[in-house]
Design an enzyme around this catalytic site. Structure first.
Site, short mmCIF file in Angstrom:
data_model
loop_
_atom_site.label_atom_id
_atom_site.label_comp_id
_atom_site.label_asym_id
_atom_site.label_seq_id
_atom_site.Cartn_x
_atom_site.Cartn_y
_atom_site.Cartn_z
N LYS A 1 32.08 34.23 4.12
CA LYS A 1 31.23 33.53 4.75
C LYS A 1 31.14 32.08 4.57
CE LYS A 1 29.92 37.68 5.94
NZ LYS A 1 30.43 38.44 7.27
N PRO B 1 26.16 49.63 8.23
CA PRO B 1 25.92 51.13 8.40
C PRO B 1 27.33 51.85 8.74
CG PRO B 1 25.45 49.67 10.71
CD PRO B 1 25.83 48.66 9.33
N SER C 1 31.17 45.15 13.99
CA SER C 1 31.89 44.52 13.00
C SER C 1 33.15 45.39 12.84
CB SER C 1 31.02 44.51 11.69
OG SER C 1 30.69 45.83 11.07
N ASP D 1 24.44 48.18 -5.90
CA ASP D 1 25.00 46.90 -5.60
C ASP D 1 26.54 46.82 -5.73
OD1 ASP D 1 25.54 44.10 -5.94
OD2 ASP D 1 23.77 43.71 -6.87
N ASP E 1 32.68 43.11 3.56
CA ASP E 1 32.12 42.43 4.42
C ASP E 1 30.60 41.97 4.13
OD1 ASP E 1 31.95 40.74 6.70
OD2 ASP E 1 31.52 42.48 7.98
N ASP F 1 26.34 50.63 -0.90
CA ASP F 1 25.44 49.82 -0.43
C ASP F 1 23.98 50.19 -0.64
OD1 ASP F 1 23.95 48.23 1.45
OD2 ASP F 1 25.59 47.78 2.51
#
Length: 361
Positions: free
Chosen positions: A306, A222, A188, A260, A277, A240
């Site tokens: 999305k 990650p 990504s 969050d 993202d 995250d």
């Protein structure tokens, strides 16, 4: 010459066709699109001669979401003889064709068409030489002059056209050629790198992507997007509930917050970039980024929306329009661009820059 060819991601021809139809109607340049599913391109035919040239000048390419490239073209050439493909191409270039400063021999981004790329590379030199002899191309490359496109969609079948360098994609086939860094934690990372290439002029990188800036990455784990910021010597608040790549944490440039992304608030208001993202409903993400900009928590934002399985174009238009209305209502001046990038799949990438004392889009 009354047609415009637009490259797009295979499977998104319907969205590209709907978008160019809307843009043409707004400009009062009327016509209709021809689109074949998974072809990787859309052909828009105008009713009036000369309107294709008007469209590629009047329609800002940067404001097209689903198109990777656009150029004016005439009817497709078919049945080019293998012993002489050059002559029919030269004959197809009429008096309404400008003298060009660059030549790109391309294909749509499909597996079938990409098999022709080896031929395209070999064909470029002899065609360039022939065009220069006919004064179709300048003797030396001139990147301020129109770009001549030859797009092969099948053996012996191509479109010939031109685009304007101030209003097209600077990239071959409309695709930045990026290499996946072996030390990046996920693929990504290429989404954000491509976004920088597409949305931020290269001559402004030193100022707008400067070392020492603070940034926030919502939904960071990650760390694919965090990697791009760290690579540019920025400091990152990674937000995250998942786990960040240890290699990024070891740089000392990343502060991890197990929070969050919709609830995080920066303790200090010194953030330049907010990137995001997250796999969430696009309307919710767009509103979240809007709130960050309204509160002046960041100066620039890059985020993904999305797409749903159906009604993708309508969803994109609605989410972006709602975001613009929200920002304008709260007195935020801004520049907004959205693009279905090469490294995107079922999503689009949006860039917003807050403007100080400058007009909003």
């Amino acid at each position: 010459m009354n047609q415009v060819l637009l490259y797009c991601r295979p499977g998104f021809e319907k969205e590209c066709a709907g978008e160019v139809q809307d843009k043409a109607n707004t400009l009062e340049l009327f016509g209709f699109p021809r689109a074949k599913n998974n072809s990787g391109y859309v052909l828009f035919e105008f009713y009036q001669a000369g309107d294709a040239n008007k469209f590629i000048q009047l329609q800002p390419f940067s404001q097209l979401i689903f198109a990777r490239q656009m150029f004016a073209t005439s009817a497709m050439l078919t049945g080019l003889p293998t012993e002489d493909r050059i002559s029919p191409i030269l004959e197809a270039i009429g008096d309404d064709f400008p003298i060009c400063g660059d030549l790109r021999i391309e294909t749509p981004d499909t597996n079938e068409a990409k098999e022709l790329l080896k031929f395209c590379r070999k064909f470029t030199v002899p065609l360039r030489q022939a065009m220069r002899k006919r004064n179709i191309l300048y003797v030396k490359d001139n990147h301020k002059k129109p770009v001549l496109h030859v797009c092969f969609i099948a053996p012996g079948c191509c479109f010939v056209g031109y685009s304007y360098p101030q209003n097209n994609s600077q990239f071959f086939m409309g695709i930045p050629r990026l290499k996946f860094p072996s030390d990046a934690p996920s693929r990504s990372t290429l989404k954000l790198e491509e976004a920088f290439h597409v949305f931020i002029p290269r001559e402004e990188w030193d100022e707008r992507l400067a070392p020492g800036m603070w940034s926030v990455d919502l939904g960071a784990c990650p760390g694919g997007w965090t990697y791009q910021l760290v690579k540019r010597s920025m400091f990152v608040h990674a937000i995250d509930n998942g786990t960040m790549a240890q290699s990024l944490m070891d740089t000392g440039q990343v502060k991890y917050h197990a929070v969050d992304g919709f609830k995080y608030e920066p303790a200090r208001k010194n953030i330049t970039w907010i990137v995001c993202d997250m796999i969430e409903k696009p309307a919710r993400v767009a509103h979240l980024i809007g709130e960050w900009l309204i509160k002046a928590w960041a100066k620039e934002a890059i985020f993904n929306l999305k797409l749903p399985m159906k009604g993708r174009y309508d969803e994109v238009l609605q989410d972006i329009e709602n975001l613009k209305v929200l920002l304008i209502k709260n007195g935020v001046k801004f520049k907004l661009q959205a693009k279905h990038l090469y490294h995107d799949r079922e999503e689009i990438t949006v860039h917003i820059q807050r403007l100080d004392n400058r007009s909003a889009y």
